[in-house]
Write a protein that holds these residues in place. Structure first.
Motif, PDB file in Angstrom:
ATOM      1  N   ASP A  78       6.878   6.913  -9.808  1.00  0.00           N
ATOM      2  CA  ASP A  78       6.389   5.543  -9.717  1.00  0.00           C
ATOM      3  C   ASP A  78       5.522   5.337  -8.479  1.00  0.00           C
ATOM      4  OD1 ASP A  78       7.868   5.048 -11.969  1.00  0.00           O
ATOM      5  OD2 ASP A  78       9.495   4.036 -10.920  1.00  0.00           O
ATOM      6  N   SER A  79       4.510   4.501  -8.626  1.00  0.00           N
ATOM      7  CA  SER A  79       3.697   4.115  -7.480  1.00  0.00           C
ATOM      8  C   SER A  79       4.335   2.892  -6.837  1.00  0.00           C
ATOM      9  CB  SER A  79       2.269   3.801  -7.906  1.00  0.00           C
ATOM     10  OG  SER A  79       1.548   3.295  -6.800  1.00  0.00           O
ATOM     11  N   VAL A  80       5.196   3.136  -5.867  1.00  0.00           N
ATOM     12  CA  VAL A  80       5.891   2.023  -5.232  1.00  0.00           C
ATOM     13  C   VAL A  80       4.928   1.173  -4.413  1.00  0.00           C
ATOM     14  CG1 VAL A  80       8.196   3.014  -5.317  1.00  0.00           C
ATOM     15  CG2 VAL A  80       6.739   3.481  -3.362  1.00  0.00           C
ATOM     16  N   ALA A  81       3.849   1.749  -3.931  1.00  0.00           N
ATOM     17  CA  ALA A  81       2.848   0.955  -3.214  1.00  0.00           C
ATOM     18  C   ALA A  81       2.249  -0.087  -4.154  1.00  0.00           C
ATOM     19  CB  ALA A  81       1.759   1.859  -2.639  1.00  0.00           C
ATOM     20  N   GLU A  82       1.917   0.316  -5.354  1.00  0.00           N
ATOM     21  CA  GLU A  82       1.375  -0.636  -6.335  1.00  0.00           C
ATOM     22  C   GLU A  82       2.410  -1.683  -6.702  1.00  0.00           C
ATOM     23  OE1 GLU A  82      -1.764  -1.178  -7.539  1.00  0.00           O
ATOM     24  OE2 GLU A  82      -2.201   0.206  -5.912  1.00  0.00           O
ATOM     25  N   GLY A  88       3.354  -9.036  -4.177  1.00  0.00           N
ATOM     26  CA  GLY A  88       2.661  -9.942  -3.275  1.00  0.00           C
ATOM     27  C   GLY A  88       2.401  -9.413  -1.884  1.00  0.00           C
ATOM     28  N   VAL A  89       2.686  -8.139  -1.634  1.00  0.00           N
ATOM     29  CA  VAL A  89       2.445  -7.558  -0.310  1.00  0.00           C
ATOM     30  C   VAL A  89       0.964  -7.167  -0.217  1.00  0.00           C
ATOM     31  CG1 VAL A  89       3.054  -5.711   1.300  1.00  0.00           C
ATOM     32  CG2 VAL A  89       4.811  -6.671  -0.223  1.00  0.00           C
ATOM     33  N   PRO A  90       0.248  -7.644   0.799  1.00  0.00           N
ATOM     34  CA  PRO A  90      -1.155  -7.247   0.968  1.00  0.00           C
ATOM     35  C   PRO A  90      -1.263  -5.736   1.229  1.00  0.00           C
ATOM     36  CG  PRO A  90      -0.591  -9.071   2.436  1.00  0.00           C
ATOM     37  CD  PRO A  90       0.685  -8.589   1.828  1.00  0.00           C
TER      38      PRO A  90
END
Length: 112
Positions: A78-82, A88-90
């Motif tokens: 999984d792309s946890v950054a995405e 809502g995290v910039p």
């Protein structure tokens, strides 16, 4: 809710969801959630046995430093950054910590 508290909740939500997936797959390997709010370290690790083979190690590790979420390790597909962006995290508040700072400059996320 302030930004830091919100980021803590987002990280805990991601880790908890992955822990629940792992718990359903194998009764002999447990998902352990480690939440260190004092130092802002958050981790999901697997601990147990598969037959005669010991299973022990991190699956994901996040730190929150200087108002940014550092993804220190992601052992999933999984792309946890995405996922954090969807929450809502910039992008400038997300650091892919397992990439060198040189490599980070070529991503859409923060360098550090």
């Amino acid at each position: 809710m302030d930004k830091l508290e919100q980021y803590r909740e987002f990280v805990k939500k991601i880790l908890t969801e992955h822990a629940q997936i792992a718990t359903n797959n194998d009764d002999n390997v447990k998902a352990e959630l480690i939440f260190d709010r004092e130092n802002d370290h958050y981790q999901l690790a697997y601990v147990g046995w598969q037959g005669d083979k010991r299973v022990f190690g991190p699956v994901m590790h996040f730190d929150i430093q200087d108002g940014k979420i550092w993804i220190q390790y992601n052992g999933t597909e999984d792309s946890v950054a995405e996922r954090l962006v969807e929450m809502g995290v910039p992008t400038l508040d997300i650091v892919i910590g397992f990439h060198s700072s040189f490599k980070r400059q070529f991503t859409r996320y923060a360098v550090g």
